[in-house]
Write an enzyme that holds these catalytic residues in place. Structure first.
Site, short mmCIF file in Angstrom:
data_model
loop_
_atom_site.label_atom_id
_atom_site.label_comp_id
_atom_site.label_asym_id
_atom_site.label_seq_id
_atom_site.Cartn_x
_atom_site.Cartn_y
_atom_site.Cartn_z
N ASP A 141 -19.85 83.31 109.34
CA ASP A 141 -21.21 83.67 108.95
C ASP A 141 -21.93 82.43 108.43
O ASP A 141 -21.30 81.54 107.87
CB ASP A 141 -21.19 84.72 107.84
CG ASP A 141 -20.66 86.06 108.30
OD1 ASP A 141 -20.78 86.37 109.50
OD2 ASP A 141 -20.13 86.80 107.46
N GLY B 220 -16.30 76.55 107.47
CA GLY B 220 -16.99 77.76 107.86
C GLY B 220 -16.48 78.92 107.04
O GLY B 220 -15.33 78.93 106.60
N TYR B 221 -17.33 79.92 106.84
CA TYR B 221 -17.00 81.04 105.96
C TYR B 221 -16.96 82.34 106.75
O TYR B 221 -17.96 82.75 107.34
CB TYR B 221 -18.01 81.11 104.81
CG TYR B 221 -17.81 79.91 103.90
CD1 TYR B 221 -16.95 79.98 102.83
CD2 TYR B 221 -18.41 78.70 104.19
CE1 TYR B 221 -16.71 78.87 102.04
CE2 TYR B 221 -18.19 77.58 103.41
CZ TYR B 221 -17.33 77.68 102.34
OH TYR B 221 -17.08 76.57 101.57
N LEU B 222 -15.79 82.97 106.76
CA LEU B 222 -15.61 84.26 107.40
C LEU B 222 -16.12 85.38 106.51
O LEU B 222 -16.50 86.45 106.98
CB LEU B 222 -14.14 84.48 107.74
CG LEU B 222 -13.54 83.44 108.68
CD1 LEU B 222 -12.02 83.53 108.69
CD2 LEU B 222 -14.10 83.61 110.08
N ASN C 216 -20.08 76.20 97.95
CA ASN C 216 -20.27 75.92 99.38
C ASN C 216 -20.48 77.21 100.19
O ASN C 216 -21.22 77.21 101.18
CB ASN C 216 -19.11 75.12 99.93
CG ASN C 216 -19.12 73.69 99.45
OD1 ASN C 216 -20.14 73.17 99.03
ND2 ASN C 216 -17.98 73.04 99.51
#
Length: 158
Positions: A79, A30-32, A150
């Protein structure tokens, strides 16, 4: 410093049985944040926080361990989509400048990205990366575009 080439794969060169014989593990990411990249991930039983600078083939990468609790706390704050993929490690016949065999990391995505297949090869130097010739089964070299990073894939509408 991470130095890698990335490739889009159209068709796997392995049977399912051959693929399952490779070392492999499930990855959740997951990407903050995407600029710079701040990522949380789970690889098997390991939890990792990663910072990646901007760049294409070469960029700074710093990893730090996370606890399972920290990972679970941060996951809803990400996000875009949470990426799920299975990573297979295929040893190449080619070796790097240190005499170590190169490894192709073959990522098969799941969920709404099912069917997307990417391969990455990491190198000790940009010279090695630029001199590398990918196997014949590679469809397209996407190293010099960030479309297949990614962090950007997590925001695609696939």
């Amino acid at each position: 410093m991470e130095i890698e080439r990335k490739y889009l794969i159209r068709e796997l060169p392995y049977t399912e049985e051959e693929l399952q014989a490779f070392p492999h593990y499930t990855i959740t990411q997951g990407y903050l944040c995407t600029e710079p990249v701040l990522r949380i991930g789970q690889k098997g039983t390991d939890y990792i926080f990663t910072y990646k600078s901007g760049g294409l083939m070469s960029r700074e990468e710093i990893e730090a361990p996370l606890t399972k609790e920290s990972f679970q706390h941060l996951l809803p704050k990400c996000d875009g989509s949470i990426l799920q993929k299975e990573r297979y490690l295929s040893a190449e016949e080619k070796v790097n400048s240190l005499g170590n065999p190169l490894t192709i990391e073959l990522d098969l995505f799941a969920g709404n990205l099912s069917g997307l297949m990417l391969a990455e090869v990491e190198f000790a130097s940009e010279e090695e990366a630029n001199a590398y010739t990918a196997p014949d089964w590679v469809y397209l070299d996407v190293t010099n575009t960030n479309i297949f990073h990614n962090s950007n894939i997590s925001h695609s509408k696939a």
